[in-house]
Design a protein around this motif. Structure first.
Motif, short mmCIF file in Angstrom:
data_model
loop_
_atom_site.label_atom_id
_atom_site.label_comp_id
_atom_site.label_asym_id
_atom_site.label_seq_id
_atom_site.Cartn_x
_atom_site.Cartn_y
_atom_site.Cartn_z
N PRO A 50 0.88 -1.29 0.00
CA PRO A 50 0.01 -0.15 -0.19
C PRO A 50 0.74 1.20 -0.12
O PRO A 50 0.52 2.30 -0.87
N ARG A 54 0.88 4.49 -2.55
CA ARG A 54 0.53 5.86 -2.19
C ARG A 54 1.67 6.68 -2.80
O ARG A 54 1.32 7.88 -3.18
N GLU A 58 -0.77 9.00 -4.64
CA GLU A 58 -1.44 9.81 -3.75
C GLU A 58 -1.97 11.05 -4.38
O GLU A 58 -3.06 11.67 -3.98
N GLU A 62 -5.68 12.40 -4.15
CA GLU A 62 -6.14 13.64 -3.58
C GLU A 62 -6.91 14.53 -4.47
O GLU A 62 -7.85 15.24 -4.19
N LEU A 83 -8.18 9.92 3.17
CA LEU A 83 -7.71 9.27 1.70
C LEU A 83 -7.09 7.76 2.19
O LEU A 83 -6.02 7.94 2.93
N VAL A 84 -7.31 6.58 1.87
CA VAL A 84 -6.99 5.45 2.42
C VAL A 84 -6.47 4.57 1.29
O VAL A 84 -7.27 4.37 0.31
N PHE A 85 -5.13 4.06 1.53
CA PHE A 85 -4.86 3.15 0.39
C PHE A 85 -4.92 1.63 0.97
O PHE A 85 -4.25 1.43 2.21
N THR A 86 -5.71 0.97 0.41
CA THR A 86 -6.23 -0.23 1.28
C THR A 86 -6.29 -1.65 0.50
O THR A 86 -6.80 -1.59 -0.73
N ASP A 91 -12.61 -3.49 5.60
CA ASP A 91 -11.65 -3.15 6.90
C ASP A 91 -11.64 -1.81 7.06
O ASP A 91 -11.94 -1.30 8.27
N THR A 92 -11.44 -1.05 5.84
CA THR A 92 -11.14 0.44 6.08
C THR A 92 -12.41 1.07 6.62
O THR A 92 -12.48 2.05 7.34
N THR B 22 -0.52 12.39 3.40
CA THR B 22 -1.97 12.53 4.21
C THR B 22 -2.62 11.08 3.78
O THR B 22 -3.57 10.97 4.46
N GLY B 23 -2.20 10.34 2.85
CA GLY B 23 -2.85 9.08 2.51
C GLY B 23 -2.62 8.24 3.77
O GLY B 23 -1.75 7.97 3.97
N GLU B 24 -3.77 7.58 4.16
CA GLU B 24 -3.51 6.64 5.26
C GLU B 24 -3.17 5.27 4.50
O GLU B 24 -3.71 4.88 3.51
N LEU B 25 -2.46 4.46 5.32
CA LEU B 25 -2.42 3.00 5.04
C LEU B 25 -3.14 2.15 5.70
O LEU B 25 -2.63 2.15 6.86
N GLU B 26 -3.97 1.18 5.05
CA GLU B 26 -4.70 0.38 5.93
C GLU B 26 -3.67 -0.76 6.29
O GLU B 26 -3.29 -1.43 5.42
N ARG B 27 -3.97 -1.36 7.70
CA ARG B 27 -3.25 -2.70 8.04
C ARG B 27 -4.22 -3.43 8.26
O ARG B 27 -5.46 -3.28 8.99
N THR B 28 -4.27 -4.58 7.20
CA THR B 28 -5.37 -5.52 6.90
C THR B 28 -4.97 -6.87 7.66
O THR B 28 -5.90 -7.60 7.53
N GLU B 89 7.87 -1.01 9.13
CA GLU B 89 7.78 -0.40 7.68
C GLU B 89 8.18 -1.50 6.55
O GLU B 89 8.60 -2.37 6.93
N GLU B 239 1.92 -3.49 7.15
CA GLU B 239 0.52 -3.98 6.77
C GLU B 239 -0.22 -4.70 7.88
O GLU B 239 -1.24 -5.40 7.74
N LYS B 241 -1.78 -5.26 11.49
CA LYS B 241 -2.58 -4.83 12.29
C LYS B 241 -1.77 -5.12 13.98
O LYS B 241 -1.20 -6.24 14.06
#
Lengths: 254, 461
Positions: A50, A54, A58, A62, A83-86, A91-92, B22-28, B89, B239, B241
């Motif tokens: 992810p 991004r 990104e 955006e 804004l989420v990279f998933t 889940d998000t 600003t972009g969040e990274l989802e931990r799945t 990371e 990635e 949780k």
């Protein structure tokens, strides 16, 4: 501002990036009295980190999300943008709706104008959540609200009126809504979902409660999804009262 | 003259709303998924490829070889857990070493991690080829299949699917691992009771060290490939949780789990068939063990398991390898183009091709033992340096270094883990050592030619 007496209800609106499906301006206006938790999600396959997605996307994500947030702000809404990279948007959405304690989730549909809102109810169990939400939604008083009760087998009209519809109306008037815009409707049916779908065509938006706690159920499958698909009307799913607690418990157990 | 240009001072301070991240990274990935990544990567080799080769070299004492491997892996998994919770990371070992020990060693480890996984994938694919050939033979479709050709085709297919596939196979991977564990639990559970004489079976009498003690160590060096999966969990640290809890648990847990399975497998196999017969059966010896225990049904179950396990190990390694390339590219050790993501499939097609291509080349060479040992050597180099990085970072007392999990037994665990990681390499076949060291030397050369001016970003707490 009448709204300043309350913290307005919040709704989760999600858009897929980088090419979001357009939200109709009337829908944006409809939601403007609420707090909007806007989630732009960019799906990343498992082959891709992810973070790597991004790095590269990104900027454009955006750029695609900003006009949507702007549209809500211009309409007067309070907007909290994510804004989420998933790898998994469910889940998000589930995480964010819990973290921000969202009252409802939007399933977008086409909408031309807002004159009639359908609010199907099944008993009172979720009404404490639904009534204030609908009240916030129709604060400007130009919209008719139909409270529809789908009756169980041996329930009488009087009982339904007294135990479900009137309490919900009272909760709404307590939040500043004119009782004159609220109508009651009662129907007996073995197939509540089908009944709601049949009626949804005559309304501009449907607001209903959901007892299924998972976001996956809300967006895919279940009654709200079927209604959104069949009626092509926007559906707002008011989340179950205990969900936030339940999800938080699940998160700590997982 | 020395006055700064007037507009320099007039520039407004950087806008506070301007942020780069600003972009969040989802931990799945939760604990079960992390365990499945580790176990799924490891279990293919230790049970489905090595028992015959290992027993042929060391006899029943191959059990000790697998136990030695597990102990070394554990001694490394604990320091790795600390590093990973301090730096959750993408990039794993490469990231820890480049931040702890500097760019040269970081670059060597990064390249080593990429090629180590390339060698490991080639090794797993050869295993897959042997299993498919066996199935073809057993079912009577043909006299057998050309192992290398099968491995080549499968390698090309896996690379292609990982570039173009949009369906996530994460759930599938979990199911495969769950299936394997069920098959193995039945096989090993019943097998242990049987071998211990519960059902009145006679064992093949054999000395524990039929070939002496030295082969125990050379075999440990050979089979160490069976323990390469736990560090792959660290490469996905971004990635996962709740990394403070799930990283140590999944790394240590997967090593303990597969270690126990391996030792038990060797115990049962050598007791039932004896080392000499196992050695003659080669890569798919375990199928005959299953046949001896459960007849055709057992053989079919283990054949299926072998196919699934080797394939999932190869797939996991290819994906992990591409993340190593990304980590190198992010820090400018390799050209930026290799980290580009394909717009249509959203996959890092260059990095995947840079993994798949060399795998196919190695398959043409096709010597299973050498592939396995070079893979191990490149990883062991990283493991040893991770232990060293832990010692250096702890002594450095950096503000940003604040791990949630602290390696128990410090400093003994990382010191012993590091020494053992380098030490086991000495027991490898000279050709493997030559190839592995050659690759590391080339990557050092690459650093001086291409990347000596790279400065790594400052760490922040």
């Amino acid at each position: 501002m009448t709204q300043s007496r309350f913290i307005p209800s919040s709704i989760l609106v999600d858009v897929e990036l980088p090419e979001p499906a357009p939200l109709s301006p009337d829908l944006v206006d409809l939601l403007a009295s609420l707090r909007i938790v806007l989630v732009g999600w960019y799906a990343v396959p498992e082959q891709t980190s992810p973070q790597q997605a991004r790095d590269q996307f990104e900027g454009e994500a955006e750029a695609a999300l900003a006009p949507i947030a702007q549209a809500f702000e211009d309409a007067g809404a309070e907007v909290d943008t994510h804004l989420v990279f998933t790898p998994n948007q469910f889940d998000t959405l589930s995480r964010i709706s819990t973290e921000h304690d969202c009252d409802a989730v939007l399933i977008p549909g086409t909408m031309k104008h807002l004159h009639r809102v359908l609010v199907p109810l099944r008993g009172l169990h979720n009404a404490r959540r639904i009534a204030p939400f609908v009240a916030d939604l129709v604060q400007d008083g130009t919209t008719d609200v139909t409270l529809l009760h789908v009756q169980e087998e041996d329930e009488t009209d009087d009982a339904a009126r007294e135990h479900v519809l009137e309490p919900v109306r009272d909760m709404m008037t307590a939040r500043g809504i004119d009782a004159g815009i609220i109508q009651f409707e009662m129907v007996a049916s073995d197939d509540p979902a089908g009944t709601i779908v049949d009626r949804a065509d005559n309304y501009d938006v449907v607001v209903l409660g959901e007892t299924q706690p998972s976001i996956r159920e809300i967006l895919f499958g279940s009654v709200p999804g079927a209604i959104a698909k069949a009626a092509r009307t926007p559906v707002i799913v008011v989340r179950h009262f205990d969900e936030a607690v339940a999800s938080a418990t699940r998160a700590t157990q997982a | 003259m020395s006055e700064p240009p007037p507009d320099t001072e007039a520039l407004p301070p950087e806008s506070p709303t301007e942020t780069t991240d600003t972009g969040e990274l989802e931990r799945t990935l939760g604990l079960p998924q992390a365990l499945a990544i580790g176990t799924g990567t490891m279990v293919g080799a230790g049970i489905f490829v090595f028992p015959g080769l290992a027993a042929g070299q060391a006899g029943p004492a191959a059990m000790l070889s697998f136990a030695i491997g597990a102990v070394i892996a554990l001694l490394v998994a604990l320091p790795t857990s600390e590093l990973a919770t301090a730096m959750p990371e993408s990039g794993g070992g490469y990231y820890f070493i480049s931040r702890g020990l500097g760019p040269l060693l970081g670059c060597m480890v990064g390249v080593g991690q990429w090629l180590g996984l390339v060698f490991a994938s080639a090794f797993y694919l050869m295993g897959f080829g042997y299993y498919l050939a066996d199935i073809v033979r057993v079912t009577g479709l043909a006299d057998g299949a050309p192992v290398v050709a099968v491995a080549l085709g499968t390698g090309a297919l896996l690379t292609g699917v990982s570039i173009t596939g949009t369906k996530n196979t994460g759930d599938l991977q979990n199911w495969i691992v769950a299936c394997l564990l069920v098959i193995l639990a039945g096989f090993l559970g019943h097998g242990s009771l049987d071998v211990l004489g519960v059902f009145g079976r006679e064992q093949v009498p054999e000395a524990f060290f039929p070939y002496g003690t030295m082969p125990v160590f050379t075999t440990a060096a050979l089979i160490f490939t069976s323990y390469l999966g736990f560090a792959q969990i660290a490469t996905m640290a971004g990635e996962i949780k709740d990394p403070a809890r799930n990283l140590p648990l999944s790394m240590v847990g997967s090593v303990v789990l597969v270690g126990a399975l391996y030792v038990l497998t060797i115990f049962i196999s050598t007791s039932l068939l004896g080392s000499e017969q196992l050695a003659g059966l080669g890569e798919t010896a375990i199928v005959n063990v299953a046949r001896a225990l459960f007849g055709t049904f057992g053989a079919a179950a283990i054949l299926t398991g072998g196919l699934l396990a080797t394939l999932s190990s190869a797939n996991a390694s290819i994906l992990s390898s591409s993340r190593s390339i990304y980590a190198l590219s992010r820090d400018d050790f390799v050209p930026d183009q290799v980290q580009r993501i394909n717009r249509r499939f959203r996959t890092p097609h260059m990095a995947l091709l840079l993994t798949g291509g060399p795998i196919l080349a190695l398959l043409l060479y096709g010597r299973v033992e050498v592939l396995a040992e070079v893979a191990s050597l490149l990883h062991l180099f990283m493991y040893g340096l991770m232990c060293l990085a832990l010692l250096v970072l702890r002594r450095g007392e950096h503000d940003w270094y604040d791990p949630d999990f602290e390696c128990p037994g410090y400093p003994v665990v990382p010191i012993v883990g590091g020494v053992a990681s380098f030490g086991i390499v000495a027991f490898m076949n000279p050709l493997s050592i030559l190839l592995g060291v050659g690759i590391l030397a080339l990557s050092a050369g690459w650093f001086y030619v291409y990347a000596r001016d790279v400065t790594l970003p400052e760490m922040s707490s």
